[in-house]
Design an enzyme around this catalytic site. Sequence first.
Site, PDB file in Angstrom:
ATOM      1  N   ASP A   8       0.833  -1.201   0.000  1.00  0.00           N
ATOM      2  CA  ASP A   8       0.000   0.000   0.000  1.00  0.00           C
ATOM      3  C   ASP A   8       0.867   1.249   0.000  1.00  0.00           C
ATOM      4  O   ASP A   8       2.028   1.219   0.409  1.00  0.00           O
ATOM      5  CB  ASP A   8      -0.884   0.031   1.256  1.00  0.00           C
ATOM      6  CG  ASP A   8      -2.127  -0.835   1.100  1.00  0.00           C
ATOM      7  OD1 ASP A   8      -2.396  -1.277  -0.024  1.00  0.00           O
ATOM      8  OD2 ASP A   8      -2.810  -1.061   2.119  1.00  0.00           O
ATOM      9  N   LYS A  59      -3.833   2.746  -2.790  1.00  0.00           N
ATOM     10  CA  LYS A  59      -5.183   3.304  -2.900  1.00  0.00           C
ATOM     11  C   LYS A  59      -5.076   4.797  -2.616  1.00  0.00           C
ATOM     12  O   LYS A  59      -5.375   5.258  -1.523  1.00  0.00           O
ATOM     13  CB  LYS A  59      -6.120   2.615  -1.915  1.00  0.00           C
ATOM     14  CG  LYS A  59      -6.268   1.124  -2.185  1.00  0.00           C
ATOM     15  CD  LYS A  59      -7.177   0.482  -1.158  1.00  0.00           C
ATOM     16  CE  LYS A  59      -7.304  -1.003  -1.434  1.00  0.00           C
ATOM     17  NZ  LYS A  59      -8.146  -1.695  -0.438  1.00  0.00           N
TER      18      LYS A  59
END
Length: 410
Positions: free
Chosen positions: A200, A222
């Site tokens: 991430d 994200k």
Amino acid sequence: MAEHPAYPVGLRLTGRRVVVVGGGQVAQRRLPALLAAGADVVLVSPEATPSVEAMADAGEITWQRRPYAEGDLAGAWYALVASDDAEANARASAEAERERVWCVRSDDADRATAWTPATGQSEGVTVAVLTTDARGRDPRHTAAVRDAVVEGLRDGTLVAPHHRTRTPGVALVGGGPGDPDLITVRGRRLLAEADVVIADRLGPRDLLAELPPHVEVIDAAKIPYGRYMAQEAINNALIEHARKGRSVVRLKGGDPYVFGRGMEEVQALAEAGIPCTVVPGISSSISVPGAAGIPVTHRGVAHEFTVVSGHVAPDDERSLVDWPSLARLTGTLVILMGVDKMGRIAETLIAHGRSPDTPVALVQEGTTAAQRRVDATLATVAETVRAEDVRPPAVIVVGEVVAVGTPTDR
């Protein structure tokens, strides 16, 4: 004998008689390892420390409450002589020599037939260090070498990949709030052993630069208001690489189960029959306020703290947060993913009873070199976010604890 180095060997003591002479501090330090090895320990000593006595009371060792006597080493495989009676130590050592029992002496290592190495463990591996030069034994140096090796194995800086026992699968690793030093020891070790890392944006990115060239790194960032990798695609990537026999690490920011969709990934892996290990991480909800000088609880100020997601506004039908109830609490409120919704959150809290003067702190990029803290109140926080251009990722703290500590920036 003193001119030759000791021969290292691992003793298998399960069910075998081990005699310890003396119940003081040396015995207290050595007994746990002997018990962990499964030894049948007999302690010979008129007195013992409270910790050693507790082992006897619990039935872990057999305690003969008297001084050493000739014949006590009969049937022993190993002996530890560590009493404060020099004459008794000498007699016990002599008996061990006659009976061919390997014997450690705490008071005179040169007269012993065995030495205790400096030992440590990491993931099923025991590291044992002995000084090779018998004429210059340096226990502090051997302990330092032991510590360096064990720490390197634990934190991943000393990479020793598994070959026979390594099994494919996925490790769901919480990387902590951002500072690479705040990942757990186990998380860092698994990262060092990975074939594939799916990371991430909020994970400790600096650690990716330390990975060997053969490790495949997949960006699962994200990014708010930008490109993202759908959760289903992440799940599929985890399954695909694990099925190819690779060791996969899913590196996530904070803790996998604190607004990290960790359970969704665990469930997908379980349905696919892929083994998964979950490694908890330090949550930004506590660590980031702490790094900015804010305790989420403080005596006389806050006896509770609540962590909520602010990714949807209070008036959004998708919100699962009971904002009116939160407004009536007197403790600390920590809001994650709520920067762009903070204006409406503040209005809702004020409308349901929270004072407009309640202190608020916004900590952006917490624990990293770019950390920035901006203070406001519930009444002013919406304008402060705009004026100071506060952007995610940021942790928002609402409550009187904001005024307790001294603001700190990295």
